[in-house]
Every structure is written in structure tokens, then in C-alpha cells.
Design an enzyme around this catalytic site. Structure first.
Site, short mmCIF file in Angstrom:
data_model
loop_
_atom_site.label_atom_id
_atom_site.label_comp_id
_atom_site.label_asym_id
_atom_site.label_seq_id
_atom_site.Cartn_x
_atom_site.Cartn_y
_atom_site.Cartn_z
N HIS A 100 0.90 -1.15 0.00
CA HIS A 100 0.00 0.00 0.00
C HIS A 100 0.94 1.21 0.00
O HIS A 100 2.00 1.16 0.63
CB HIS A 100 -0.81 0.12 1.29
N ASP A 103 2.31 2.02 3.38
CA ASP A 103 3.26 1.07 4.00
C ASP A 103 4.68 1.47 3.63
O ASP A 103 5.62 1.29 4.40
CB ASP A 103 3.09 -0.37 3.48
N ASP A 306 -10.99 -11.79 10.26
CA ASP A 306 -9.95 -11.93 9.25
C ASP A 306 -8.59 -12.08 9.95
O ASP A 306 -7.92 -11.09 10.23
CB ASP A 306 -10.00 -10.64 8.42
C1 XLS Z 1 -7.55 -6.60 4.11
C2 XLS Z 1 -7.04 -6.83 2.77
C3 XLS Z 1 -5.87 -5.95 2.38
C4 XLS Z 1 -5.73 -5.91 0.90
C5 XLS Z 1 -4.96 -4.76 0.37
O1 XLS Z 1 -8.36 -7.37 4.62
O2 XLS Z 1 -6.73 -8.18 2.70
O3 XLS Z 1 -4.73 -6.41 3.01
O4 XLS Z 1 -5.15 -7.08 0.42
O5 XLS Z 1 -5.54 -3.55 0.71
CA CA Z 2 -7.35 -10.38 4.96
#
Ligand code: XLS
Ligand code: CA
Ligand code: CA
Length: 440
Positions: A100, A103, A306
Site C-alpha cells: 500500500h 506502507d 480476518d
Molecule cells: C484486508 C485486505 C488488504 C488488501 C490490500 O483485509 O486483505 O490487506 O489485500 O488492501
Molecule cells: Ca485479509
């Protein structure tokens, strides 16, 4: 620049009988299987956010891992992160990375200053790429963590936020192009809603499509030839994310005429949050010619969120690689480890153990998937199961030679269907799969 992981050398491939925890047991990057080296089949990528930035902070506690890379100032830390990331990639034989924008380099006082600092870091990344050969798999913009994005970015009720989002994505696309990326991801961070009582869903979805069309138009105008990806996720952080799953995203793309520029970035953990298997999401993408890239991780089926764990489930990895091979392999995409070591696995060495676990899991998955296809029993069963469509009335239906009247006549003449049903043989097929897996 110093070495960050002095006690860890280049991770060797030692084969399945090795007991060295810092060695690959199944991933032999240059070994050719099914026509190409494993590294080209798998196209592993490091995720900049989890690996370089994620320190284990969660809702209940502060970070446990030191991800300052020895620097307290943001500019110096961003540079140190680059050095450490390239060292990790080199030592683990990882050929790609994903980021990103934030990052790579954080936000500063103004957008102009933020952009200028990002330019400095991407200059530095580009130099390191030239020295090492590491490539960018995909880039994206972090349009979800800053308070301005609390109500969404492309789907915000505020037109000013939409404008800011467009500006941020424009810059992130430029950074992706500059670093040679062949993928640009839209993950709908806060593109969803908490309650329909305050939400104009029709306008929000139209606006999301407007943003994506602008992104495509601009990227193509500066010479970007890669793919755009949408990464489906059903929920978290919002209660409902618009990019719920592959089928939902396909409806959206087709409604707005975006289906020729966008493919899917399928994440295993997002598939399970949508109550699908990882393989289901990959199959839907493959069937609809929108298979693009993969975020290789796994969730915990007992938890409803997640968890982005490093993948260790060989069965799922094998079925994933089976779909990838059936889709003809990756073109611009790859396997990005959107995964983080558990909060208790906080030492620098754990970064290496995590990646070795994930990479070996997918290497094993690839080896099994190749065997499944070579073995042929499963494919042959499926082919035979649908053989009534290759001739007779089945072929006439496919060729559109018959309609309701002819089919009624056929059914009346034929009587009850008994001869072409056949057993689904689920248990036999699952047993064949186990046989292939464990005879490797
Ligand atoms: C979050 C997402 C993120 C994307 C990129 O849940 O997985 O990491 O892959 O923004
Ligand atoms: Ca994820
Ligand atoms: Ca992801």
C-alpha cells in the site's frame, strides 16, 4: 546499510527429510515441474504491510514485535524498511513484493509533502530492484485507515473525500507504474455500510464505478498495461462490504462495463468469511475469465474475523493450485502472503519460520495439484459425469436446436430418467485425493 538478520543466512532447499527448521522441505525454486520452475508457477510475494509494518497490535493490546527497524524518524524508518524487506526477499528466494502507498511511506502534513516523501522512497526501492532483480507484483492505496475515510473513500457521502481518494489513487498508480508493477488492487477497505438507515447505496456504487473508470483511464494514459484487481471481502471493517464475493463483484463489473479491465485478487481468508471455500472463489473467477492473483493466507474456521494467518493447510493449497493450473497458471498475478505471524510469534526469526511454512505449503500444494492432473482419475470422472452433453439430446440443447416443445416430446417418449443418473462418488473422489496427497 547493515544486515538486519545476522543469524539467518539464505534459506536452502534441503528436501522433505530435512529437520532443519530454517530450510525448505518442498520449495525448490529452480526445480522444473509441469514445464516450468517452481518459482515461476508460484510467484511468491512479500506483503509490505504485515511483514514490514505489522507489530502484533490488536484490539486488546499493543504490539509485541519490534518493527521500527532501528529507526525512530519516519523517513529513516521507511528507508530501513526497504533494506530489511530486500534482505528478507533475498534470503527467502521471494521474487515479488506488494505494497500500500502508506506502507512504503507514511502520511505527512500535506498531500504534497506526503507525495514528495513517497517519491523519495520509490526512488530508493527502484535502485534496490535494479541491484537485486526483485519485482513488484502489485500496488494499492491505503484508502481506509485515516479518519477522513471513516465513511468510505470512493463510496464516501462526501464529494471532497472522493476527490482526495482519487488524488491518492492517482499517485499510488504512478508509484506502481514506476516500480514496474503489473497489478493494481482495489480492496474496498471501508467501501460498504454500517446501516442502511444512513446510506444511499445506489449513489455509492455508481461512484465506486466512476472512481474505477477514472483509474483505468488515467493508468492507461501513462502507459500502464497491467491488470486491475478487485479483492472481494464480505465484511470487516464494515458490516457489509460492497465487494462481497466473486459473484457479487462480477455483477458489479458487468453492470458498469468494467469487466475487460478488472480481474479478481482472491484471498483465502476472505473466501471463508463469505462462507465459501477458497477453491469456490477461485473456480468462479476461472469460469468467468477473471482469475488474476491470490492473497495466500488462511483464517481460523472457529473465529469469525480476518486472522490473516500464514497458510499451512495443504489440502486447501492443493485445491488452490489445481484451480491455478486449470486456469493456465498466473500471468500477471502471483501468491502474495497477505499473512502475519501470530502475536505470540514476535521474534525476527519468526518472520522466516512463517514464510517457510507458507511457501512450503504452497510448494507442496503445487506438487499435489500437478499429480492430480497427471493422475487423471478426478478429471476423467468429471468428464464422464457430463458425457450426456456431448451427443444426442444434450448436444442438441447446447447447439440450441431444441426448445421446450421438442424437450417435452422427448421426455414424454423417454419416460422416467433412470439410466443416466450415476453416482456422484464424492467419497471415492475424496479418497483418491487423499491417495494422491499421501503417496507423494
Ligand atoms: C484486508 C485486505 C488488504 C488488501 C490490500 O483485509 O486483505 O490487506 O489485500 O488492501
Ligand atoms: Ca485479509
Ligand atoms: Ca488481502
Amino acid at each position: 546499510m547493515g544486515e538486519f538478520f545476522k543469524n539467518i543466512g539464505k534459506i536452502p532447499y534441503e528436501g522433505k527429510n530435512s529437520t532443519n527448521p530454517l530450510a525448505f522441505k518442498y520449495y525448490d525454486p529452480d526445480e522444473v515441474i509441469a514445464g516450468k520452475p517452481m518459482r515461476e508457477h508460484l510467484r511468491f510475494a512479500l506483503s509490505w504491510w504485515h511483514t514490514m509494518g505489522g507489530d502484533g497490535t490488536d484490539m486488546f493490546g499493543v504490539g509485541t514485535a519490534d518493527k521500527t527497524w532501528g529507526e525512530s524518524e519516519p523517513e529513516a524508518r521507511a528507508k530501513a524498511k526497504v533494506d530489511a524487506a530486500f534482505e528478507i526477499m533475498e534470503k527467502l528466494s521471494i521474487d515479488y513484493f506488494c505494497f500500500h502507498d502508506r506502507d512504503l511511506s507514511p502520511e505527512y502534513g500535506s498531500l504534497a509533502e506526503t507525495n514528495a516523501k513517497l517519491d523519495e522512497i520509490t526512488d530508493y526501492v527502484k535502485e534496490k530492484q535494479a541491484q537485486t532483480g526483485a519485482k513488484l507484483l502489485w500496488g494499492t492505496a491505503k484508502c481506509f485507515d485515516h479518519p477522513r475515510y471513516m465513511h468510505g473513500a470512493g463510496t464516501s457521502p462526501s464529494a471532497d473525500v472522493f476527490a482526495f481518494t482519487a488524488a491518492q489513487i492517482k499517485k499510488a498508480i504512478e508509484a506502481t507504474v514506476k516500480l514496474g508493477g503489473k497489478g493494481y488492487v482495489f480492496w474496498g477497505g471501508r467501501e460498504g455500510y454500517e446501516t442502511l438507515l444512513n446510506t444511499n447505496t445506489a449513489l455509492e456504487l455508481d461512484n465506486m464505478a466512476r472512481l474505477m473508470k477514472m483509474a483505468v483511464r488515467y493508468a492507461r494514459s501513462i502507459g500502464y498495461t497491467g491488470d486491475f484487481y478487485i479483492e472481494p471481502k464480505p465484511k470487516e471493517p464494515t458490516k457489509h462490504q460492497y465487494d462481497f464475493d466473486t459473484a457479487t463483484v462480477l455483477g458489479f463489473l458487468r453492470k458498469y462495463g468494467l469487466e475487460n479491465d478488472f480481474k479478481m485478487n482472491i484471498e483465502a481468508n476472505h473466501a471463508t468469511l463469505a462462507q465459501h471455500t477458497f477453491q469456490h472463489e477461485l473456480r468462479m473467477a476461472r469460469d468467468n475469465n477473471v482469475f488474476g492473483s491470490i492473497d495466500a493466507n488462511q483464517g481460523d474456521t472457529l473465529l469469525g474475523w480476518d486472522t490473516d494467518q500464514f497458510p499451512t493447510n495443504v489440502y486447501d493449497a492443493a485445491l488452490c493450485m489445481y484451480e491455478v493450473l486449470k486456469a493456465g497458471g498466473f500471468t500477471n498475478g502471483g501468491l502474495n502472503f497477505d499473512a502475519k505471524a501470530r502475536r505470540g510469534s514476535f521474534t525476527p526469526e519468526d518472520i522466516f519460520h512463517s514464510y517457510i511454512a507458507g511457501m512450503d505449503t504452497f510448494a507442496l500444494g503445487l506438487r499435489i495439484a500437478v499429480k492430480m492432473i497427471e493422475d487423471g482419475r478426478i478429471d476423467k470422472f468429471v468428464e464422464e459425469r457430463y458425457s450426456s452433453w456431448t451427443n444426442g439430446i444434450g448436444k442438441d440443447i447446447i447447439d440450441e436446436k431444441v426448445g421446450f416443445e421438442e424437450l417435452e416430446k422427448y421426455a414424454l417418449e423417454k419416460g422416467e430418467v433412470t439410466d443416466s443418473l450415476g453416482s456422484g462418488r464424492q467419497e471415492m473422489l475424496e479418497s483418491i485425493m487423499n491417495n494422491i496427497m499421501f503417496s507423494l
